[in-house]
Write a protein that holds these residues in place. Structure first.
Motif, PDB file in Angstrom:
ATOM      1  N   ILE A   1       3.805  -8.178  10.685  1.00 61.07           N
ATOM      2  CA  ILE A   1       2.357  -7.961  10.515  1.00 61.07           C
ATOM      3  C   ILE A   1       1.981  -7.459  12.434  1.00 61.07           C
ATOM      4  O   ILE A   1       1.271  -7.967  12.940  1.00 61.07           O
TER       5      ILE A   1
ATOM      6  N   ARG B   1       5.350  -5.453   7.496  1.00 61.18           N
ATOM      7  CA  ARG B   1       4.467  -6.468   6.789  1.00 61.18           C
ATOM      8  C   ARG B   1       5.004  -7.711   7.045  1.00 61.18           C
ATOM      9  O   ARG B   1       4.473  -8.676   7.065  1.00 61.18           O
TER      10      ARG B   1
ATOM     11  N   CYS C   1      -6.825  -9.445   4.555  1.00 63.06           N
ATOM     12  CA  CYS C   1      -6.692  -8.072   4.073  1.00 63.06           C
ATOM     13  C   CYS C   1      -5.894  -7.914   2.787  1.00 63.06           C
ATOM     14  O   CYS C   1      -6.327  -6.951   2.075  1.00 63.06           O
ATOM     15  N   LEU C   2      -5.198  -8.699   2.375  1.00 66.69           N
ATOM     16  CA  LEU C   2      -4.326  -8.768   1.089  1.00 66.69           C
ATOM     17  C   LEU C   2      -5.290  -9.097  -0.149  1.00 66.69           C
ATOM     18  O   LEU C   2      -5.098  -8.570  -1.179  1.00 66.69           O
TER      19      LEU C   2
ATOM     20  N   ARG D   1      -2.427 -14.001  13.331  1.00 70.53           N
ATOM     21  CA  ARG D   1      -2.060 -12.737  12.545  1.00 70.53           C
ATOM     22  C   ARG D   1      -1.960 -13.061  10.772  1.00 70.53           C
ATOM     23  O   ARG D   1      -2.353 -12.355  10.108  1.00 70.53           O
ATOM     24  N   ARG D   2      -1.142 -14.203  10.715  1.00 71.80           N
ATOM     25  CA  ARG D   2      -0.911 -14.337   9.293  1.00 71.80           C
ATOM     26  C   ARG D   2      -2.386 -14.564   8.486  1.00 71.80           C
ATOM     27  O   ARG D   2      -2.568 -13.980   7.334  1.00 71.80           O
TER      28      ARG D   2
ATOM     29  N   PHE E   1       3.388   0.063   9.024  1.00 69.13           N
ATOM     30  CA  PHE E   1       3.045  -1.263   9.368  1.00 69.13           C
ATOM     31  C   PHE E   1       4.059  -2.203   8.878  1.00 69.13           C
ATOM     32  O   PHE E   1       4.596  -2.393   7.681  1.00 69.13           O
TER      33      PHE E   1
ATOM     34  N   CYS F   1      -5.228 -13.372   9.214  1.00 64.36           N
ATOM     35  CA  CYS F   1      -5.996 -12.106   9.287  1.00 64.36           C
ATOM     36  C   CYS F   1      -5.409 -11.161   7.803  1.00 64.36           C
ATOM     37  O   CYS F   1      -5.987 -10.726   7.239  1.00 64.36           O
ATOM     38  N   TYR F   2      -3.977 -11.356   7.873  1.00 66.13           N
ATOM     39  CA  TYR F   2      -3.329 -10.376   6.816  1.00 66.13           C
ATOM     40  C   TYR F   2      -3.385 -10.828   5.595  1.00 66.13           C
ATOM     41  O   TYR F   2      -3.752  -9.923   4.740  1.00 66.13           O
ATOM     42  N   ASP F   3      -3.465 -12.045   5.379  1.00 65.35           N
ATOM     43  CA  ASP F   3      -3.798 -12.556   4.208  1.00 65.35           C
ATOM     44  C   ASP F   3      -5.252 -12.108   3.515  1.00 65.35           C
ATOM     45  O   ASP F   3      -5.292 -11.988   2.546  1.00 65.35           O
TER      46      ASP F   3
ATOM     47  N   GLY G   1      -5.398  -2.539   2.177  1.00 68.79           N
ATOM     48  CA  GLY G   1      -5.499  -3.892   3.187  1.00 68.79           C
ATOM     49  C   GLY G   1      -6.300  -3.718   4.081  1.00 68.79           C
ATOM     50  O   GLY G   1      -5.667  -3.611   5.228  1.00 68.79           O
TER      51      GLY G   1
END
Length: 263
Positions: free
Chosen positions: A130, A127, A218-219, A211-212, A125, A214-216, A246
């Motif tokens: 993303i 990062r 997950c973090l 995406r950002r 993945f 969403c990833y935040d 995550g």
């Protein structure tokens, strides 16, 4: 028993061999490795998306399978902002199961005189971007396993709450093609959009996907579920990243498409 049945039976045998099973009956799909849709993945997904024949020179088919989670796992992930611990555990357990399944499928195919392979990018993945450079969701779509929901997940006949994986091979198999009818109720007639309401970060909307954000989210979960580790490396050939799990999964849970194709 034909080869497709043998492949599905092999996947089921691995699942049944586990001391605890978190999955319902798996699905399998078969995509033409040289289909127009797959050849176009570098435009659809990422300019560096791997092609099947970069993993196996004479690849003719991408075998993709879906492991749908048992009902109690998504139902337990509908409350609160963070994912449930059970969701994170099953996510990581499922990812750990994939190499076992792929090894068994490769051995089965090898016993018949053919080859199979998995590209290194399958467990990576990136990062900074993303995004994946080997998208099982898009490969599964090419195989006709389902269509994309507003939540960007693939909605199969067993829903979208589960995990996808697969291998490429040169074994001759009849292949599927993308489904024409949308499974997502919002895309069909605008009658749903529950996944947007379920998203705790605001990453999802009827206009697109951030995406950002969403990833935040997950973090945030990774910071809590540090003991579970991460299944993904940051680059091909590297070990899995030294972070927590995550995950999120809220937009897959408590929706009409969680457990089935909502026709």
């Amino acid at each position: 028993m034909d080869m497709k049945e043998k492949i599905l039976n092999e996947i089921e045998a691995v699942i049944k061999s586990r001391s605890v099973s978190f999955w319902r009956k798996p699905l399998a799909g078969f995509a033409d490795a040289d289909s127009p849709y797959i050849r176009n993945l570098r435009r659809i997904v990422h300019p560096l998306h791997r092609m099947p024949r970069e993993a196996l020179e004479d690849a003719s088919v991408v075998i993709v399978y879906f492991l749908p989670f048992k009902e109690d796992i998504p139902r337990g992930n509908t409350r609160g902002e963070l994912s449930s611990r059970e969701w994170a555990e099953v996510y990581e357990e499922t990812n750990a199961l994939f190499p076992v399944i792929n090894s068994r499928l490769t051995a089965l195919i090898s016993s018949l005189g053919y080859e199979a392979a998995v590209p290194p990018e399958a467990s990576v993945f990136y990062r900074d971007e993303i995004i994946s450079r080997w998208s099982f969701r898009h490969l599964a779509y090419a195989a006709g396993l389902g269509t994309f929901g507003l939540n960007n997940m693939l909605i199969t006949r067993e829903g979208c709450a589960g995990r996808l994986n697969g291998i490429v091979s040169n074994i001759p198999l009849e292949t599927g093609r993308p489904l024409e009818e949308e499974a997502c109720l919002y895309k069909r007639n605008g009658s749903c959009g529950v996944c947007v309401k379920r998203c705790p970060s605001g990453a999802l909307s009827s206009h697109g996907f951030n995406r950002r954000l969403c990833y935040d989210q997950c973090l945030k979960n990774a910071a809590v579920y540090t003991s579970l580790g991460s299944s993904y490396a940051s680059a091909p050939g590297e070990e899995a990243a030294d972070t927590g799990s995550g995950v999120c999964g809220k937009c897959l849970c408590g929706c009409p498409c969680t457990f089935k194709r909502p026709l």
